[in-house]
Design a protein around this motif. Structure first.
Motif, PDB file in Angstrom:
ATOM      1  N   PRO A  55       0.834  -1.056   0.106  1.00  0.00           N
ATOM      2  CA  PRO A  55       0.021   0.131  -0.038  1.00  0.00           C
ATOM      3  C   PRO A  55       0.728   1.365   0.060  1.00  0.00           C
ATOM      4  N   GLY A  56       0.528   2.134  -0.669  1.00  0.00           N
ATOM      5  CA  GLY A  56       0.958   3.556  -1.035  1.00  0.00           C
ATOM      6  C   GLY A  56       0.894   4.284  -2.110  1.00  0.00           C
ATOM      7  N   SER A  57       1.655   5.366  -2.236  1.00  0.00           N
ATOM      8  CA  SER A  57       1.472   6.026  -3.536  1.00  0.00           C
ATOM      9  C   SER A  57       2.804   6.067  -4.461  1.00  0.00           C
ATOM     10  N   TYR A  58       2.562   5.629  -5.703  1.00  0.00           N
ATOM     11  CA  TYR A  58       3.737   5.378  -6.729  1.00  0.00           C
ATOM     12  C   TYR A  58       3.684   6.104  -7.854  1.00  0.00           C
ATOM     13  N   LYS A  59       4.827   6.162  -8.595  1.00  0.00           N
ATOM     14  CA  LYS A  59       4.904   6.873  -9.822  1.00  0.00           C
ATOM     15  C   LYS A  59       5.051   5.909 -10.774  1.00  0.00           C
ATOM     16  N   VAL A  60       4.152   5.740 -11.928  1.00  0.00           N
ATOM     17  CA  VAL A  60       3.976   4.662 -12.791  1.00  0.00           C
ATOM     18  C   VAL A  60       4.704   5.320 -14.234  1.00  0.00           C
ATOM     19  N   MET A  61       5.776   4.663 -14.805  1.00  0.00           N
ATOM     20  CA  MET A  61       6.008   5.005 -16.156  1.00  0.00           C
ATOM     21  C   MET A  61       6.000   4.120 -17.057  1.00  0.00           C
TER      22      MET A  61
ATOM     23  N   ALA B  79       2.394   8.524 -14.871  1.00  0.00           N
ATOM     24  CA  ALA B  79       1.247   8.811 -13.890  1.00  0.00           C
ATOM     25  C   ALA B  79       1.730   9.050 -12.480  1.00  0.00           C
ATOM     26  N   GLU B  80       1.832  10.419 -11.926  1.00  0.00           N
ATOM     27  CA  GLU B  80       2.040  10.614 -10.714  1.00  0.00           C
ATOM     28  C   GLU B  80       1.162  10.123  -9.749  1.00  0.00           C
ATOM     29  N   LYS B  81       1.444  10.011  -8.485  1.00  0.00           N
ATOM     30  CA  LYS B  81       0.440   9.666  -7.354  1.00  0.00           C
ATOM     31  C   LYS B  81      -0.431   8.651  -7.609  1.00  0.00           C
ATOM     32  N   VAL B  82      -0.228   7.265  -7.910  1.00  0.00           N
ATOM     33  CA  VAL B  82      -1.083   6.420  -8.268  1.00  0.00           C
ATOM     34  C   VAL B  82      -1.171   5.728  -7.007  1.00  0.00           C
TER      35      VAL B  82
ATOM     36  N   ALA C  82      -9.949   8.276 -14.769  1.00  0.00           N
ATOM     37  CA  ALA C  82     -10.627   9.391 -13.844  1.00  0.00           C
ATOM     38  C   ALA C  82      -9.556  10.346 -13.567  1.00  0.00           C
ATOM     39  N   GLN C  83     -10.109  11.257 -13.008  1.00  0.00           N
ATOM     40  CA  GLN C  83      -9.157  12.406 -12.481  1.00  0.00           C
ATOM     41  C   GLN C  83      -8.285  12.015 -11.308  1.00  0.00           C
ATOM     42  N   ALA C  84      -6.979  12.541 -11.765  1.00  0.00           N
ATOM     43  CA  ALA C  84      -5.898  11.959 -10.699  1.00  0.00           C
ATOM     44  C   ALA C  84      -6.130  12.638  -9.390  1.00  0.00           C
ATOM     45  N   SER C  85      -6.263  12.073  -8.154  1.00  0.00           N
ATOM     46  CA  SER C  85      -6.461  12.666  -7.192  1.00  0.00           C
ATOM     47  C   SER C  85      -5.295  13.508  -6.462  1.00  0.00           C
ATOM     48  N   PRO C  86      -5.215  14.825  -6.338  1.00  0.00           N
ATOM     49  CA  PRO C  86      -4.188  15.341  -5.499  1.00  0.00           C
ATOM     50  C   PRO C  86      -3.858  15.090  -4.230  1.00  0.00           C
ATOM     51  N   ILE C  87      -4.702  14.348  -3.512  1.00  0.00           N
ATOM     52  CA  ILE C  87      -4.446  13.881  -2.241  1.00  0.00           C
ATOM     53  C   ILE C  87      -3.689  12.555  -2.388  1.00  0.00           C
ATOM     54  N   ASP C  88      -2.433  12.706  -1.540  1.00  0.00           N
ATOM     55  CA  ASP C  88      -1.475  11.662  -1.310  1.00  0.00           C
ATOM     56  C   ASP C  88      -1.421  11.246  -0.021  1.00  0.00           C
ATOM     57  N   PRO C  89      -2.006   9.975   0.511  1.00  0.00           N
ATOM     58  CA  PRO C  89      -1.989   9.641   1.772  1.00  0.00           C
ATOM     59  C   PRO C  89      -0.782   9.271   2.448  1.00  0.00           C
ATOM     60  N   GLN C  90       0.363   9.173   1.602  1.00  0.00           N
ATOM     61  CA  GLN C  90       1.672   8.991   1.921  1.00  0.00           C
ATOM     62  C   GLN C  90       2.496  10.367   2.052  1.00  0.00           C
ATOM     63  N   GLN C  91       2.031  11.371   1.646  1.00  0.00           N
ATOM     64  CA  GLN C  91       2.732  12.562   1.549  1.00  0.00           C
ATOM     65  C   GLN C  91       2.500  13.430   2.898  1.00  0.00           C
TER      66      GLN C  91
END
Length: 815
Positions: free
Chosen positions: A75-81, A92-95, A123-132
């Motif tokens: 679980p967490g926030s990732y960057k996907v290339m 894709a930032e903050k997946v 869908a719209q990428a969420s600006p809320i990152d629970p890991q940040q």
């Protein structure tokens, strides 16, 4: 004070831990699944997917025959290339990956035809990152390119539209009410703040991939800046050649006839050197301006500026686990009649020249289960000269300036920096731990030579009422070595909870002291469905050595002579010197508290409410001049408190709208900045800082317009900001203080900048044409006020803004 901080830190730990452990058991959270589906016009069997977290690769995969790949992740926030031969890479930032759940991600790859790199997510990428945990404001490369703002050739002008940043009347940005030098500025991981000033580096705005401003709760990896950090990241080259160009057509003006106005071309070119191994980016930004002052006589009414800013970037994959990055920047500037205006005629202006060079290299090595170590070395050199147009003294009169500018100077400064950081693979012990530690050392040198001529102050009748004489000193040099080290632990004891604990050590050879900065922050996801997240933190932050302020103690003394109506001295000359007691000098120290809550509201509006408090002690300031010696002491105490509400919504993919309101308080107990060049004569006093703006509203956004007649596929963009007027003080004809800054303020500042843009194909190329209006309401927004109570124009404002029409044409690349 330290005992109070220790108690507060302990309370924060207990609150976070007790709340989390009271509701959940300490067990490792089960993984989630990232389900990627790649859509392209041709086969995608070789499409590679790379997943990163904290700049380290944690997983990779190749899609199957259906163009899909499933990747198991913690679980967490990732960057996907996503990369595929013949297509532009997509990111894709903050997946967000949730425990035990499958997160779908649909990616549309674009063929190599235009310069743009796009990713379409369902869908719209969420600006809320629970890991940040840091309080962060971010502008993407698309935002920087699309937001209309005055003088888009200078990326620093967009900082005005970031919540929490106020730009003063001289164009200097202030983060959280701090001095410019209290913000750390980084380019691709290297510090680029001038040793004797703030952010002076110029770049082509189109080369910026992201501007990231962290105002509180940031990692112990960063120090020597109590007001926050601003990170500027540039694009890398790719496996396809890209090029673009903007504003390559000069403009003209009709002031006093038809004349050249400005030419501000910028362009970039990037691509592979060795396919899949080495890439480059070349970027240029130029400026050639002619300023004509309508109120001044012909032949004495112009000012010229020539500037060039060039960036070269190289990225090389030395091996699959070793990446080398090199940045080089060269900025050159030449200004003729700098500062010319109706209030400052040509004879009182100066000719300026400056140069800034940056060379930096960073090597990143991945090892042992996605751990990473990086080494960096950077060098920055800045040089500037300021030469007046003659040798006459300068005369300050109630109605203007006569003679020649009184000061000429030459300055050089160097910063040599080296650092190493280690980011370890997550460790499992009572949850997940992401450990990082590192060291750094900077050597800063400053050389200065200043020569001053007499400065004469006259009354309305032309009689001399005060004369300032200077005892010039020889060239001076200052230097310091600044070693540092840190350790940081990102601990997730249970799902939804993240605690950042860090400790930083700094030293400075100039004051020969050690500084310890403990920091603690945390974030908790209260409700997953609504993405409700709370964050809080406290930390100690030190500033760096202010070499510019220290150099005043090496620039000689000043003598003030006061005359009566008969031309006789009223008393003996007042001789002021500037001194510092280096053995008793402490480094300015701030305690920063912050808390925030984020939530997804109905209609997919993302709301964020932040509270930030900065309390400073041991600040540097020169004390009263009336004693004869103004001593640099640690008596200054700055205070900043703010509540900030930010709302953001994406109307459709690629069309975001942001609105923010900030209520703030920026005060200090030492408002006056004494020095050889400040003619104000007074005791120190408390009051609002010169850039205090209690109320601020900021907004920007992009909207697709409906088709009308022949107007099809037009986009509308805007930016606006409104804030309270800045405070100012008043003086008499002797330049003695009359009213402090709390008594008067400038009118409020307001600007609204709308624009329309159309993208189209022409002769095999993709183009974008924009027309806009800066300051469409023609708000005056004065930057100058006559604060002399004996002047016939007392309290009259000047240096106004005006409505201006602008056009921009961009060559985006091949169709």
């Amino acid at each position: 004070m330290s005992s109070v901080i220790n108690v507060r830190l302990l309370v924060c730990v207990l609150l976070f831990c007790s709340f989390a452990f009271s509701t959940q058991k300490v067990v490792p959270a089960p993984p989630g699944v990232l389900q990627v589906r790649v859509i392209a016009h041709n086969a995608v069997l070789s499409t590679k997917i790379t997943v990163q977290r904290d700049n380290a690769t944690v997983a990779s995969a190749v899609v199957n025959t259906d163009g899909e790949a499933n990747i198991s992740l913690a679980p967490g926030s990732y960057k996907v290339m996503v990369q595929q031969e013949g297509f532009y890479p997509a990111t894709a930032e903050k997946v967000l990956i949730s425990s035990g759940q499958t997160t779908p991600l649909e990616v549309h790859l674009q063929e190599v035809r235009t310069h743009t790199e796009e990713i379409e997510v369902a869908a719209q990428a969420s600006p809320i990152d629970p890991q940040q945990t840091p309080a962060t404001q971010t502008l993407t490369g698309e935002d920087i390119t699309n937001i209309p703002y005055p003088s888009t050739r200078d990326y620093r002008n967009i900082l005005r539209f970031i919540p929490g940043i106020v730009v003063d009347n001289n164009g200097g940005p202030h983060v959280l009410g701090g001095l410019g030098q209290q913000t750390q500025d980084y380019l691709d991981g290297f510090e680029i703040s001038q040793p004797t000033g703030g952010l002076a580096l110029r770049l082509n705005p189109d080369s910026l991939r992201k501007i990231n401003v962290e105002t509180s709760r940031y990692s112990a990896q960063f120090g020597k800046g109590s007001a926050g950090l601003a990170s500027f990241e540039t694009y890398d080259g790719g496996n396809q050649f890209h090029f673009n160009a903007t504003d390559f057509v000069p403009t003209f003006q009709t002031t006093k006839g038809l004349h050249f106005n400005n030419w501000t071309p910028r362009a970039s070119f990037s691509g592979p050197i060795i396919h899949n191994k080495a890439w480059f980016l070349l970027s240029h930004e130029g400026e050639n301006d002619l300023t004509i002052i309508d109120e001044l006589p012909a032949g004495q009414d112009t000012g010229r500026v020539w500037r060039t800013a060039d960036l070269a970037k190289l990225r090389v994959n030395l091996s699959p686990s070793n990446v080398l990055m090199v940045d080089g920047v060269m900025d050159l500037f030449d200004g003729e009649h700098a500062g010319i205006s109706f209030f400052n005629p040509v004879n009182a202006t100066v000719n300026q020249k400056s140069a800034l060079h940056v060379l930096a290299a960073k090597d990143q090595i991945t090892f042992a289960k996605d751990s990473m170590v990086e080494f960096g070395f950077g060098f920055l050199r800045a040089h500037s000269t300021e030469v007046p147009l003659g040798t006459q003294p300068e005369f300050l009169t109630p109605d203007g300036i006569l003679g020649n500018f009184y000061r000429s100077q030459a300055n050089w400064s160097d910063r040599i920096q080296g650092f190493s950081n280690v980011f370890l693979h997550p460790l499992n012990w009572h949850g997940s731990h992401h450990l990082a530690f590192g060291t750094a050392v900077d050597r800063v040198d400053s050389y200065s030579f200043v020569a001053r001529k007499p400065l004469i102050i006259q009354d309305l009748s032309g009689a001399t009422v005060r004369e300032i004489l200077f005892d010039n000193a020889p060239a001076s040099r200052l230097h310091s070595v600044e070693p540092s080290a840190y350790v940081q632990d990102r601990w997730s004891p249970v799902q939804r909870l993240m605690i950042d604990a860090g400790l930083r050590w700094d030293a400075d050879t100039f004051i020969d002291r050690n500084m310890i900065s403990p920091r603690l922050a945390g974030t908790y996801l209260l409700h997953q469905a609504s993405e409700t997240k709370i964050s809080a933190g406290v930390g100690v932050y030190y500033d760096r050595t202010n070499l510019s302020m220290l150099s005043r103690t090496l620039q000689g003394s000043r003598s003030d002579l006061f005359f009566d109506d008969t031309g006789s001295l009223t008393h003996l000359p007042l001789v002021t010197s500037f001194a510092v007691d280096q053995d008793h000098l402490l480094m300015p120290r701030f305690t920063n508290w912050s808390a925030g809550i984020e939530r997804r509201m109905p209609a997919r509006i993302y709301a964020r409410l932040d509270y930030i408090s900065r309390s400073g002690e041991h600040g540097w300031g020169f004390e009263d001049q009336l004693s004869g010696t103004s001593v640099l002491r640690n008596s200054r105490e700055d205070r900043y408190h703010a509540v900030q509400l930010t709302l953001r919504r994406e109307i459709k993919h690629g069309y975001p709208v942001m609105v923010a309101y900030t209520r703030s308080y920026a005060h200090t107990n030492e408002v006056l900045d004494f020095g050889q060049d400040n003619p104000v004569f007074s005791n120190q006093l408390s009051g609002p800082l010169p850039w205090d703006a209690p109320n601020q509203i900021t907004s920007w956004g992009f909207l697709p317009l409906p088709s009308f007649w022949k107007f099809r596929n037009f986009d509308f963009a805007y930016s606006t900001t409104w804030h309270s007027g800045f405070p100012f003080f008043t003086v008499d004809q002797f330049q003695q203080l009359v009213d402090g800054p709390a008594a008067h303020r400038f009118p409020y500042y307001f600007t609204l900048n709308p624009a329309l843009e159309k993208k189209f194909n022409f002769h095999g190329y993709r183009w974008a044409l924009r027309a806009g209006i800066d300051n469409v309401t023609n708000s005056k927004n004065p930057a100058f006020v006559d604060n002399n109570i004996n002047s016939t124009t007392y309290l009259q404002f000047g240096t106004f803004s005006h409505r201006t029409f602008n056009a921009r044409i961009r060559l985006l690349g091949q169709q």
